[in-house]
Write a protein that holds these residues in place. Structure first.
Motif, PDB file in Angstrom:
ATOM      1  N   ASP A   1      19.999   3.377   7.314  1.00  0.00           N
ATOM      2  CA  ASP A   1      19.699   3.328   8.749  1.00  0.00           C
ATOM      3  C   ASP A   1      20.835   3.826   9.625  1.00  0.00           C
ATOM      4  N   ALA A   2      22.058   3.805   9.104  1.00  0.00           N
ATOM      5  CA  ALA A   2      23.196   4.224   9.917  1.00  0.00           C
ATOM      6  C   ALA A   2      23.237   5.742  10.096  1.00  0.00           C
ATOM      7  N   PHE A   3      22.418   6.457   9.337  1.00  0.00           N
ATOM      8  CA  PHE A   3      22.414   7.924   9.407  1.00  0.00           C
ATOM      9  C   PHE A   3      21.696   8.401  10.671  1.00  0.00           C
ATOM     10  N   SER A   4      22.269   9.413  11.319  1.00  0.00           N
ATOM     11  CA  SER A   4      21.554  10.032  12.440  1.00  0.00           C
ATOM     12  C   SER A   4      21.937  11.502  12.522  1.00  0.00           C
ATOM     13  N   PHE A   5      21.127  12.275  13.219  1.00  0.00           N
ATOM     14  CA  PHE A   5      21.443  13.696  13.385  1.00  0.00           C
ATOM     15  C   PHE A   5      21.057  14.141  14.782  1.00  0.00           C
ATOM     16  N   ASP A   6      21.695  15.219  15.208  1.00  0.00           N
ATOM     17  CA  ASP A   6      21.525  15.640  16.582  1.00  0.00           C
ATOM     18  C   ASP A   6      21.875  17.117  16.709  1.00  0.00           C
ATOM     19  N   TYR A   7      21.213  17.789  17.615  1.00  0.00           N
ATOM     20  CA  TYR A   7      21.547  19.187  17.886  1.00  0.00           C
ATOM     21  C   TYR A   7      21.919  19.327  19.347  1.00  0.00           C
TER      22      TYR A   7
ATOM     23  N   THR B   1       0.822  -1.215   0.000  1.00  0.00           N
ATOM     24  CA  THR B   1       0.000   0.000   0.000  1.00  0.00           C
ATOM     25  C   THR B   1       0.857   1.267   0.000  1.00  0.00           C
ATOM     26  N   TYR B   2       1.973   1.223   0.732  1.00  0.00           N
ATOM     27  CA  TYR B   2       2.875   2.378   0.851  1.00  0.00           C
ATOM     28  C   TYR B   2       4.257   1.939   0.358  1.00  0.00           C
ATOM     29  N   PRO B   3       4.456   1.913  -0.976  1.00  0.00           N
ATOM     30  CA  PRO B   3       5.621   1.210  -1.521  1.00  0.00           C
ATOM     31  C   PRO B   3       6.961   1.948  -1.458  1.00  0.00           C
ATOM     32  N   SER B   4       7.131   2.950  -0.602  1.00  0.00           N
ATOM     33  CA  SER B   4       8.472   3.509  -0.397  1.00  0.00           C
ATOM     34  C   SER B   4       8.597   3.936   1.065  1.00  0.00           C
ATOM     35  N   ILE B   5       9.839   4.151   1.512  1.00  0.00           N
ATOM     36  CA  ILE B   5      10.049   4.592   2.900  1.00  0.00           C
ATOM     37  C   ILE B   5       9.285   5.874   3.140  1.00  0.00           C
ATOM     38  N   GLU B   6       9.411   6.793   2.179  1.00  0.00           N
ATOM     39  CA  GLU B   6       8.779   8.101   2.350  1.00  0.00           C
ATOM     40  C   GLU B   6       7.259   7.957   2.513  1.00  0.00           C
TER      41      GLU B   6
ATOM     42  N   ASP C   1      14.815  13.627   8.000  1.00  0.00           N
ATOM     43  CA  ASP C   1      14.053  12.411   8.298  1.00  0.00           C
ATOM     44  C   ASP C   1      13.896  11.558   7.043  1.00  0.00           C
ATOM     45  N   THR C   2      13.478  10.311   7.237  1.00  0.00           N
ATOM     46  CA  THR C   2      13.320   9.396   6.102  1.00  0.00           C
ATOM     47  C   THR C   2      12.267   9.882   5.105  1.00  0.00           C
ATOM     48  N   THR C   3      11.404  10.817   5.539  1.00  0.00           N
ATOM     49  CA  THR C   3      10.367  11.313   4.628  1.00  0.00           C
ATOM     50  C   THR C   3      10.813  12.549   3.851  1.00  0.00           C
ATOM     51  N   ALA C   4      12.027  13.030   4.136  1.00  0.00           N
ATOM     52  CA  ALA C   4      12.490  14.265   3.482  1.00  0.00           C
ATOM     53  C   ALA C   4      12.950  13.968   2.051  1.00  0.00           C
ATOM     54  N   PRO C   5      12.769  14.946   1.136  1.00  0.00           N
ATOM     55  CA  PRO C   5      13.208  14.743  -0.254  1.00  0.00           C
ATOM     56  C   PRO C   5      14.687  14.369  -0.359  1.00  0.00           C
ATOM     57  N   LEU C   6      15.539  15.028   0.433  1.00  0.00           N
ATOM     58  CA  LEU C   6      16.974  14.740   0.365  1.00  0.00           C
ATOM     59  C   LEU C   6      17.253  13.282   0.729  1.00  0.00           C
ATOM     60  N   TYR C   7      16.565  12.798   1.774  1.00  0.00           N
ATOM     61  CA  TYR C   7      16.772  11.410   2.200  1.00  0.00           C
ATOM     62  C   TYR C   7      16.372  10.448   1.072  1.00  0.00           C
ATOM     63  N   THR C   8      15.202  10.702   0.497  1.00  0.00           N
ATOM     64  CA  THR C   8      14.698   9.830  -0.567  1.00  0.00           C
ATOM     65  C   THR C   8      15.690   9.763  -1.730  1.00  0.00           C
ATOM     66  N   GLU C   9      16.219  10.947  -2.085  1.00  0.00           N
ATOM     67  CA  GLU C   9      17.169  11.034  -3.186  1.00  0.00           C
ATOM     68  C   GLU C   9      18.444  10.235  -2.882  1.00  0.00           C
ATOM     69  N   LEU C  10      19.008  10.472  -1.697  1.00  0.00           N
ATOM     70  CA  LEU C  10      20.263   9.816  -1.352  1.00  0.00           C
ATOM     71  C   LEU C  10      20.068   8.319  -1.116  1.00  0.00           C
ATOM     72  N   TYR C  11      18.895   7.949  -0.611  1.00  0.00           N
ATOM     73  CA  TYR C  11      18.621   6.533  -0.381  1.00  0.00           C
ATOM     74  C   TYR C  11      18.612   5.778  -1.708  1.00  0.00           C
TER      75      TYR C  11
END
Lengths: 412, 419
Positions: free
Chosen positions: B302-308, A55-60, B285-295
């Motif tokens: 999963d090894a990626f993390s960020f912190d302030y 249903t949600y075929p990508s992480i995003e 986050d995993t939902t961000a455009p940059l993440y999607t692109e790089l993924y």
């Protein structure tokens, strides 16, 4: 724990209804026998299943609704527990009444999606995703090298053989054999043949749980639990060198204690005297008296019937440290410990048990282990309370040193 | 957007005692355990300060002092907590030292023990010498930890003069200089009740607990505070080094990208912290455009993390990753952050819901409440303001933070890799 309701339909349920948390936590656990042939595929499976669904075929696409639902956590993971390989799916959701929305029912639908409608077609997972995750898994297997304590413990377990020697992620060679098709077969086998247990802690009733998990009732099979048998090999010793500053000394003692018995619990008292706490003999002597280490501790694994000791030391002090460790065990075998120390050990074991109920994840971990042990929490505490010097001396005398591993740094 | 949180379901009791000690009590209904932290605003960065005159102490002394507080003439305090069924611990950070216990029995005795042992210094030459071996091993252990080396490598490269760049435990050389007298000086300067906060959370009756704490404190006498000033730190916002490589025998290269920020204190600091955190969620986050692109390119996982990290005198964002393709990862992330920000209201609203949920979930944990509340309280903020502060974050503020933080001259890249 008082208040835990256990019941069975096709699946086995343990539910702890409580209003004290801000969240409701659910765990769905799939258990199969641990084998060399299946471990690599089963270890990879949860990393793929938690990232997308049909249903949600990508992480995003899949993570967006989880964020919307007040950061609902949906994690999957695999581990080996004794002789079994267990894949777990955990859901943690903010309580509906705190946000004035029905979050839980929507979150459970997403969990259902993960379990029943994976992102797979024609009997295979998506090849691109499998390749990506295989690459990551390879990296995870390799990076054990960078965590010297884990590395040393893994080497020690390899020396012991049997289930302990099977790496929980499988080997690089096994990982290379996994295909999108074989992975899908592993998934099918997981949902059809595994024993499925469901644990829920939070502001829910039995009826709500039954209703929510009804769609999963077609899953799984009744399977007995697999417990490891006692095993003890010849004494082994191995030393390896790496370019590190601190050497890691790891020891394994074996003893024949059935994990379902009172003796297995009494061993926690022995472990507490030996190396489980800051008042234990190992900490007091290796660290406080001799200043040889920052950490020197022990842990008893009842399922594998081994007691492990570990210390981070200077390589020149290896012999001395081993001698001190041996002397501490001999002291316990000779009954050379104070009544006060024994009482202190019991108090801390009680404390560990009483506080379980304050943390949903710890509580669930205990609930799942309790399926193996026949005792309630109160019974466990009574057994610990009634553990005598004689019990302790007798059990300590059964401990036999089976393996010594040292990862040495410094000059060769 | 209006978030309907009628309340987070908690009641906090706060009192400041005559000696200056801030006491916070929070009852957690249904909990078995009581958890207490006794925290001083004193950490590894406090290496130069003014009493009668300016004093400079060896690096790593705050952490060394933390270790030595447990040893008393009557014996080891760990043992005393153990006999009282409590599990005790302590930690030292850049800015704070905290002593803590968790107990499901003898809570009153344990609270008294906590207050008493932290307020009764006892150091001898012998015990100080003995500790050098133990802490030496602790330092060596961290030296073998690539993650720790990476983090300190980053900070060390980012900061010019700020003592945050010095390892919390110091070095084997620096701790070799520490004497019992030094420890007494630091204890007197920084362990005054007016520089400390006590937080007790869990299975307690706040009124009874308050009375016990008052009785304990009024039975002791304290001299006037001796600490007159801490060293003012003059640190530019630009980083010292843009890049640093640490050679170590690691299987997979590890990288951290740091962006140095302008620190803020008090409520303003808390607001900035939450704003940057939300911004980082939106960007990484995993939902961000940059993440999607790089993924999709196999550059992030999963090894990626960020912190302030945000304290009164220093603040920085850090992105962390391990990958064989370190250089490509750095290039893609840093160039993305040089482009203008595009962020919509929809993302902001979703991230708010996400952060509200994270906060509520964290309130399950007495340890989180006590540690984080003490941190904010000692910096002049209030943990329970967080839901309202998150709610108030605007798109404009996110754009401002982005402009201020992600600048080329505020960036350091630190890499740990094989020679």
């Amino acid at each position: 724990m008082k208040g835990i309701e256990q019941f069975e339909h096709q699946l086995h349920y343990s539910v702890y209804p409580t209003k004290k948390f801000k969240t409701t936590t659910c765990l769905v656990s799939f258990a199969a026998p641990l084998t060399q042939d299946t471990v690599a595929g089963r270890a990879l499976l949860p990393f793929i299943m938690e990232k997308s669904t049909a249903t949600y075929p990508s992480i995003e696409l899949f993570h967006t609704p989880l964020e919307e639902l007040y950061d609902t956590n949906l994690y999957a993971g695999a581990s080996k527990i004794g002789k079994e390989h267990v894949i777990q799916f955990q859901l943690e959701v903010v309580n509906d009444n705190l946000v004035g929305e029905s979050v839980l029912s929507q979150a459970i639908k997403l969990l259902e999606d993960v379990l029943l409608r994976p992102n797979a077609y024609d009997g295979a997972f998506q090849p691109l995703i499998v390749e990506q995750e295989r690459r990551l898994q390879r990296q995870r297997i390799e990076s054990v090298y960078d965590d010297k304590m884990r590395f040393a413990q893994q080497r020690l377990q390899e020396m012991l053989g049997g289930e302990l020697a099977i790496p929980s992620l499988g080997t690089l060679e096994q990982l290379d054999q996994v295909t999108p098709k074989s992975l899908y077969d592993a998934y099918q086998s997981m949902i059809q043949d595994d024993r499925v247990d469901i644990y829920v802690v939070g502001d829910v009733s039995r009826e709500q749980v039954e209703q929510a998990f009804e769609p999963l009732e077609s899953l799984g099979a009744r399977r007995p639990r697999h417990l490891p048998e006692a095993s003890k090999g010849e004494f082994k010793r191995l030393e390896e060198h790496q370019d590190i500053k601190q050497s890691k000394l790891h020891l394994a003692y074996s003893l024949d204690v059935d994990p379902r018995t009172e003796d297995a619990l009494r061993m926690q008292v022995v472990n507490g005297l030996f190396g489980g706490f800051p008042h234990s003999k190992l900490f007091m002597n290796v660290r406080e008296k001799e200043s040889l280490a920052y950490y020197a501790a022990s842990q008893f694994s009842s399922l594998s019937r081994k007691l492990f000791v570990y210390a981070g030391i200077d390589s020149t002090n290896q012999q001395k440290t081993e001698q001190i460790i041996e002397d501490q065990l001999k002291a316990i075998q000779a009954g050379d410990f104070e009544d006060e120390t024994l009482q202190q050990t019991k108090e801390l074991l009680f404390h560990q048990r009483r506080q379980l109920g304050d943390n949903p994840r710890q509580l669930i971990a205990w609930m799942s282990g309790a399926d193996v042990r026949p005792f309630s929490l109160d019974e466990e505490m009574a057994i610990i309370d009634h553990t005598t010097r004689e019990h302790i001396v007798a059990l300590a005398k059964e401990m036999e040193l089976e393996a010594v591993y040292c990862l040495k740094g410094g000059e060769r | 957007m209006k978030l309907d949180f009628p309340n987070v379901g908690e009641t906090l009791h706060h009192h400041i005692l005559d000696n200056g000690l801030s006491v916070y009590l929070l009852k957690k209904t249904g909990y078995e355990k009581t958890f207490a932290t006794f925290t001083t605003k004193y950490g590894s960065i406090d290496r130069r300060f003014k009493l009668e005159d300016w004093v400079e102490v060896p690096d790593g002394i705050a952490h060394f002092l933390e270790h030595k507080m447990f040893e008393k003439e009557e014996g080891d305090i760990f043992q005393k907590f153990g006999r009282q069924g409590a599990s005790a611990n302590a930690f030292t950070s850049f800015t704070r030292t905290a002593y803590l216990f968790g107990a499901t029995s003898n809570v009153r005795e344990n609270v008294n023990t906590l207050l008493d042992f932290v307020q009764t210094p006892y150091f001898t030459k012998e015990s100080v010498e003995k500790e050098k071996g133990i802490i030496g091993q602790e330092i060596q252990m961290y030296q073998d930890n690539p993650g720790w080396r990476l983090f300190f490598g980053l900070i060390e490269a980012m900061y010019d003069t700020h003592p945050v760049k010095i390892d919390i435990a110091g070095t084997i050389e620096s701790i070799s200089e520490i004497t019992a007298e030094d420890l007494y000086v630091c204890h007197q300067a920084f362990y005054h009740p007016s520089n400390m906060a006590l937080f007790v959370v869990g299975n307690i009756e706040p009124d009874d607990m308050m009375e016990l704490i008052r009785d304990n404190q009024s039975s002791k006498s304290f001299e006037e505070p001796t600490l007159r000033a801490r060293e003012a730190i003059d640190e530019p916002v630009a980083v010292r080094l843009a890049e640093r490589v640490i050679e170590m025998d690691v299987s997979v290269p590890k990288v951290m990208i740091g962006y140095k920020d302008v620190p803020q204190a008090g409520e303003v600091g808390l607001k900035q912290e939450l704003t940057v955190e939300l911004l980082m969620h939106a960007l990484f986050d995993t939902t961000a455009p940059l993440y999607t692109e790089l993924y999709a390119e196999g550059l992030i996982d999963d090894a990626f993390s960020f912190d302030y990290t945000s304290e009164e005198t220093f603040a920085f964002a850090a992105l962390s990753m391990e990958t064989p393709q370190v250089d490509a990862f750095v290039e893609r992330v840093t160039s993305a952050l040089e482009r203008p920000l595009h962020l919509g209201q929809e993302t902001l609203d979703r991230k708010k819901r996400m952060m509200q949920g994270q906060f509520l979930k964290a309130l399950n944990s007495p340890e989180f409440i006590a540690n984080q509340f003490s941190r904010y309280a000692l910096n002049g903020g209030n943990l329970f303001d967080i839901p309202d502060l998150i709610d108030a974050i605007t798109l404009d503020e996110l754009y401002e933070s982005y402009e201020r933080l992600f600048r080329h001259d505020q960036r350091t890249v630190c890499i740990v890799r094989k020679p």
